[in-house]
Design an enzyme around this catalytic site. Structure first.
Site, PDB file in Angstrom:
ATOM      1  N   LYS A   1     -12.586  -5.035  -7.976  1.00  0.00           N
ATOM      2  CA  LYS A   1     -13.298  -3.931  -8.233  1.00  0.00           C
ATOM      3  C   LYS A   1     -12.433  -2.901  -9.016  1.00  0.00           C
ATOM      4  O   LYS A   1     -13.025  -2.102  -9.758  1.00  0.00           O
ATOM      5  CB  LYS A   1     -13.720  -3.176  -7.098  1.00  0.00           C
TER       6      LYS A   1
ATOM      7  N   LYS B   1      -8.063 -12.933 -10.302  1.00  0.00           N
ATOM      8  CA  LYS B   1      -9.437 -12.710  -9.234  1.00  0.00           C
ATOM      9  C   LYS B   1     -10.370 -11.730  -9.715  1.00  0.00           C
ATOM     10  O   LYS B   1      -9.800 -10.514 -10.022  1.00  0.00           O
ATOM     11  CB  LYS B   1      -8.979 -12.519  -7.858  1.00  0.00           C
TER      12      LYS B   1
ATOM     13  N   LYS C   1       0.821  -1.262   0.030  1.00  0.00           N
ATOM     14  CA  LYS C   1      -0.026   0.155   0.108  1.00  0.00           C
ATOM     15  C   LYS C   1       0.936   1.183   0.104  1.00  0.00           C
ATOM     16  O   LYS C   1       0.519   2.367  -0.444  1.00  0.00           O
ATOM     17  CB  LYS C   1      -0.872   0.216   1.079  1.00  0.00           C
TER      18      LYS C   1
END
Ligand code: TRP
Length: 338
Positions: free
Chosen positions: A203, A200, A118
């Site tokens: 979003k 996978k 991140k």
């Protein structure tokens, strides 16, 4: 329902209100959570304290926290049988989070792969919260003396750290926290992107991702455009190795209809992908329709949702407060006389 007084083991999971629920979340996880409530005392919360480690638009965060709650309920999480709440409503999370920061090592936090990940993606906002986030997650779990945490691959390391912190604290002060274990669900389909069937469903790839709240015509379009395989046989056959696109669609179709792969192969024998893709789309539309409609009904009734997250926060607070009080005593804080 009343946690430690019942024989039921405690299960807990946090959900970041930072995106919309999609078909992969539903078929892979949430659909199976509904029945867990029979066996476990389940807590699910909207992890808004966690979400602000990455900059959020305040209006979006507020809207999503409530709309995700509605979507989870519509997916089958019964608010009578599960404790559903919003993390920031139970201030014990933030309080225990601070304490556990003081029992979590800089070196441990530095090894977290999600932090490295991140921070490389948000180079302009590598804040302290992003770094110490696992200590807050440990607090989330340990407050409820959870036995199990259903986690995906990406959260395993944080669960390990939670165990280490709990053990460390227990060794210093005597048994205080239940040491939780990751819960590996027995069932749950792994749904891949409709555009890139080797990754996978996510979003961040909206074309390959079907959201729970998508309109039927959008779902139909996404399935019509789903990538099938570049083989010439044009035949619905389960072969995940060589035909990952078709295998993914079969997996989805099987999950929503309950049909086995052989049955699906027979159903579409001689018909090819052109018939198969819209059929999968239709089946998904019919599966998601009641969920979307139920979510919309709840979202139109703000008072109902507010009642649910108020009840949830009250139940959660009753449990969290007991643990926090014990911890305050153990670390040496003066008892609050009022
Ligand atoms: N960190 C989790 C995620 O990013 C969300 C989360 C917060 C969580 N607290 C938790 C998950 C406690 C399980 C248990 O998805």
């Amino acid at each position: 329902m009343e946690n430690s007084t019942t024989a039921k083991k405690v299960m807990l999971s946090g959900i970041q209100p930072s995106g919309e629920l999609h078909l992969g979340n539903y078929l892979g996880a949430v659909k199976n959570w509904a029945e867990l409530a029979e066996e476990f005392d389940c807590y699910y919360f909207m992890a808004d304290l966690h979400s602000i480690t990455v900059r959020q638009n305040p209006a979006d965060l507020r809207r999503r926290s409530v709309s995700q709650l509605a979507q989870y309920i519509a997916c089958g999480l019964d608010p009578e049988k599960n404790t559903l709440f919003i993390q920031s409503h139970v201030h014990e999370h933030a309080e225990l989070g601070w304490i556990l920061n003081c029992y979590t090592m800089f070196g441990e936090l530095s090894r977290m792969t999600q932090f490295k990940d991140k921070s490389s993606k948000n180079a302009e906002n590598i804040n302290g919260g992003l770094f110490t986030y696992p200590a807050l997650m440990a607090a989330d779990i340990l407050l409820y003396q959870a036995d199990y945490v259903p986690v995906g691959e990406d959260q395993k390391q944080h669960c390990e750290l939670t165990r280490d912190v709990a053990i460390r604290f227990n060794n210093l002060y005597g048994d205080t926290f239940k040491v939780p274990e990751p819960y590996i669900p027995k069932v749950g389909a792994r749904i891949m992107s409709l555009g890139t069937p080797t990754s996978k469903m996510s979003k961040s790839d909206p074309q390959g991702c079907v959201f729970i709240m998508d309109k039927p015509e959008d779902i139909a379009r996404k399935f019509k455009r789903a990538v099938t395989d570049s083989d010439t046989e044009n035949c619905v056959r389960y072969d995940p190795e060589n035909k990952p696109g078709v295998a993914n669609l079969m997996n989805i179709y099987s999950s929503v209809t309950g049909k086995r792969f052989e049955e699906i192969e027979r159903e579409f024998a001689g018909q090819g992908y052109g018939a198969f893709k819209p059929a999968v789309g239709e089946a998904v539309i019919e599966t998601l329709r009641p969920i979307r409609e139920e979510s919309e009904r709840m979202l139109a009734d703000k008072a109902y949702l507010q009642q649910i997250y108020t009840d949830g926060a009250k139940r959660a607070t009753a449990v969290a407060r007991r643990t926090l009080r014990k911890v305050y005593k153990r670390v040496g804080f003066v008892e609050k006389p009022f």
